[in-house]
Design a protein around this motif. Structure first.
Motif, PDB file in Angstrom:
ATOM      1  N   LEU A  96     -34.314 -18.312  -8.116  1.00  0.00           N
ATOM      2  CA  LEU A  96     -34.031 -16.949  -8.552  1.00  0.00           C
ATOM      3  C   LEU A  96     -32.984 -16.960  -9.658  1.00  0.00           C
ATOM      4  O   LEU A  96     -33.047 -16.165 -10.594  1.00  0.00           O
ATOM      5  CB  LEU A  96     -33.556 -16.104  -7.365  1.00  0.00           C
ATOM      6  CG  LEU A  96     -33.092 -14.687  -7.669  1.00  0.00           C
ATOM      7  CD1 LEU A  96     -34.168 -13.876  -8.388  1.00  0.00           C
ATOM      8  CD2 LEU A  96     -32.644 -13.993  -6.393  1.00  0.00           C
ATOM      9  N   ARG A  97     -32.043 -17.875  -9.569  1.00  0.00           N
ATOM     10  CA  ARG A  97     -30.993 -18.005 -10.601  1.00  0.00           C
ATOM     11  C   ARG A  97     -31.631 -18.194 -11.983  1.00  0.00           C
ATOM     12  O   ARG A  97     -31.246 -17.550 -12.956  1.00  0.00           O
ATOM     13  CB  ARG A  97     -30.106 -19.194 -10.248  1.00  0.00           C
ATOM     14  CG  ARG A  97     -28.920 -19.415 -11.120  1.00  0.00           C
ATOM     15  CD  ARG A  97     -28.138 -20.666 -10.709  1.00  0.00           C
ATOM     16  NE  ARG A  97     -28.091 -20.937  -9.289  1.00  0.00           N
ATOM     17  CZ  ARG A  97     -27.176 -20.466  -8.454  1.00  0.00           C
ATOM     18  NH1 ARG A  97     -26.237 -19.682  -8.897  1.00  0.00           N
ATOM     19  NH2 ARG A  97     -27.206 -20.798  -7.172  1.00  0.00           N
ATOM     20  N   GLN A  98     -32.657 -19.055 -12.076  1.00  0.00           N
ATOM     21  CA  GLN A  98     -33.332 -19.297 -13.357  1.00  0.00           C
ATOM     22  C   GLN A  98     -34.136 -18.072 -13.798  1.00  0.00           C
ATOM     23  O   GLN A  98     -34.172 -17.748 -14.981  1.00  0.00           O
ATOM     24  CB  GLN A  98     -34.247 -20.514 -13.245  1.00  0.00           C
ATOM     25  CG  GLN A  98     -33.496 -21.811 -13.095  1.00  0.00           C
ATOM     26  CD  GLN A  98     -34.422 -22.979 -12.799  1.00  0.00           C
ATOM     27  OE1 GLN A  98     -35.417 -22.826 -12.106  1.00  0.00           O
ATOM     28  NE2 GLN A  98     -34.078 -24.146 -13.330  1.00  0.00           N
ATOM     29  N   MET A 100     -28.492  -9.423  -0.864  1.00  0.00           N
ATOM     30  CA  MET A 100     -28.820 -10.692  -1.470  1.00  0.00           C
ATOM     31  C   MET A 100     -27.619 -11.618  -1.303  1.00  0.00           C
ATOM     32  O   MET A 100     -26.486 -11.228  -1.525  1.00  0.00           O
ATOM     33  CB  MET A 100     -29.155 -10.477  -2.938  1.00  0.00           C
ATOM     34  CG  MET A 100     -29.572 -11.720  -3.599  1.00  0.00           C
ATOM     35  SD  MET A 100     -30.746 -11.528  -4.955  1.00  0.00           S
ATOM     36  CE  MET A 100     -31.970 -10.460  -4.276  1.00  0.00           C
ATOM     37  N   THR A 101     -27.903 -12.852  -0.896  1.00  0.00           N
ATOM     38  CA  THR A 101     -26.843 -13.832  -0.687  1.00  0.00           C
ATOM     39  C   THR A 101     -26.914 -14.921  -1.758  1.00  0.00           C
ATOM     40  O   THR A 101     -27.898 -15.024  -2.484  1.00  0.00           O
ATOM     41  CB  THR A 101     -26.989 -14.499   0.698  1.00  0.00           C
ATOM     42  OG1 THR A 101     -28.187 -15.284   0.703  1.00  0.00           O
ATOM     43  CG2 THR A 101     -27.042 -13.460   1.811  1.00  0.00           C
ATOM     44  N   ARG A 102     -25.889 -15.742  -1.800  1.00  0.00           N
ATOM     45  CA  ARG A 102     -25.896 -16.866  -2.757  1.00  0.00           C
ATOM     46  C   ARG A 102     -27.046 -17.819  -2.470  1.00  0.00           C
ATOM     47  O   ARG A 102     -27.610 -18.412  -3.383  1.00  0.00           O
ATOM     48  CB  ARG A 102     -24.563 -17.611  -2.722  1.00  0.00           C
ATOM     49  CG  ARG A 102     -23.444 -16.812  -3.351  1.00  0.00           C
ATOM     50  CD  ARG A 102     -22.236 -17.714  -3.548  1.00  0.00           C
ATOM     51  NE  ARG A 102     -21.157 -16.973  -4.132  1.00  0.00           N
ATOM     52  CZ  ARG A 102     -20.930 -16.909  -5.435  1.00  0.00           C
ATOM     53  NH1 ARG A 102     -21.705 -17.556  -6.266  1.00  0.00           N
ATOM     54  NH2 ARG A 102     -19.929 -16.209  -5.906  1.00  0.00           N
ATOM     55  N   LYS A 147     -33.745 -19.867  -4.065  1.00  0.00           N
ATOM     56  CA  LYS A 147     -35.135 -19.741  -3.624  1.00  0.00           C
ATOM     57  C   LYS A 147     -36.030 -19.428  -4.818  1.00  0.00           C
ATOM     58  O   LYS A 147     -35.575 -18.960  -5.852  1.00  0.00           O
ATOM     59  CB  LYS A 147     -35.259 -18.636  -2.586  1.00  0.00           C
ATOM     60  CG  LYS A 147     -34.536 -18.958  -1.295  1.00  0.00           C
ATOM     61  CD  LYS A 147     -34.720 -17.831  -0.305  1.00  0.00           C
ATOM     62  CE  LYS A 147     -34.015 -18.130   1.000  1.00  0.00           C
ATOM     63  NZ  LYS A 147     -34.183 -17.009   1.949  1.00  0.00           N
ATOM     64  N   ARG A 148     -37.337 -19.660  -4.648  1.00  0.00           N
ATOM     65  CA  ARG A 148     -38.309 -19.414  -5.716  1.00  0.00           C
ATOM     66  C   ARG A 148     -38.374 -17.928  -6.068  1.00  0.00           C
ATOM     67  O   ARG A 148     -38.070 -17.066  -5.242  1.00  0.00           O
ATOM     68  CB  ARG A 148     -39.705 -19.865  -5.283  1.00  0.00           C
ATOM     69  CG  ARG A 148     -39.881 -21.341  -5.162  1.00  0.00           C
ATOM     70  CD  ARG A 148     -41.287 -21.740  -4.753  1.00  0.00           C
ATOM     71  NE  ARG A 148     -41.630 -21.223  -3.422  1.00  0.00           N
ATOM     72  CZ  ARG A 148     -42.547 -20.263  -3.198  1.00  0.00           C
ATOM     73  NH1 ARG A 148     -43.222 -19.736  -4.183  1.00  0.00           N
ATOM     74  NH2 ARG A 148     -42.796 -19.857  -1.979  1.00  0.00           N
ATOM     75  N   ARG A 204     -21.817 -13.718 -12.067  1.00  0.00           N
ATOM     76  CA  ARG A 204     -22.653 -13.426 -10.902  1.00  0.00           C
ATOM     77  C   ARG A 204     -23.768 -14.432 -10.709  1.00  0.00           C
ATOM     78  O   ARG A 204     -24.343 -14.528  -9.653  1.00  0.00           O
ATOM     79  CB  ARG A 204     -23.246 -12.032 -11.039  1.00  0.00           C
ATOM     80  CG  ARG A 204     -22.176 -10.982 -10.990  1.00  0.00           C
ATOM     81  CD  ARG A 204     -22.754  -9.618 -11.111  1.00  0.00           C
ATOM     82  NE  ARG A 204     -21.663  -8.672 -11.222  1.00  0.00           N
ATOM     83  CZ  ARG A 204     -21.785  -7.402 -11.010  1.00  0.00           C
ATOM     84  NH1 ARG A 204     -22.946  -6.889 -10.711  1.00  0.00           N
ATOM     85  NH2 ARG A 204     -20.750  -6.613 -11.108  1.00  0.00           N
ATOM     86  N   LEU A 205     -24.123 -15.179 -11.731  1.00  0.00           N
ATOM     87  CA  LEU A 205     -25.210 -16.152 -11.633  1.00  0.00           C
ATOM     88  C   LEU A 205     -24.722 -17.527 -11.208  1.00  0.00           C
ATOM     89  O   LEU A 205     -25.513 -18.450 -11.110  1.00  0.00           O
ATOM     90  CB  LEU A 205     -25.936 -16.268 -12.978  1.00  0.00           C
ATOM     91  CG  LEU A 205     -26.667 -14.998 -13.434  1.00  0.00           C
ATOM     92  CD1 LEU A 205     -27.289 -15.238 -14.785  1.00  0.00           C
ATOM     93  CD2 LEU A 205     -27.709 -14.565 -12.431  1.00  0.00           C
TER      94      LEU A 205
END
Length: 75
Positions: A32-34, A1-3, A8-9, A73-74
């Protein structure tokens, strides 16, 4: 997994840790962060089993989410 994957959704489904499985709550997030932040909140709030499916089709388990949702990490 990249930043870049964090932008992305993603779809989050929160299953109860106990109780009938048909009571899951699903939500789509623009990033994805949310979704990870919401999953971490669900874990902290109670006995929840969050699963995330990314835009690219990766499935993130509750164990992976717990291991990878530290505040730094987020970012």
């Amino acid at each position: 997994m990249t930043r870049a994957d964090l932008d992305k959704r993603a779809e989050l489904t929160v299953w109860p840790g106990q109780g009938p499985a048909h009571v899951a709550q699903g939500h789509e997030f623009p990033t994805l962060r949310q979704a990870l932040a919401a999953a971490a909140e669900a874990i902290d709030a109670g006995d929840a089993q969050p699963w995330i499916i990314t835009e690219d089709g990766d499935i993130l388990s509750p164990r992976w989410i717990r291991a990878n949702t530290g505040s730094s990490r987020l970012q």
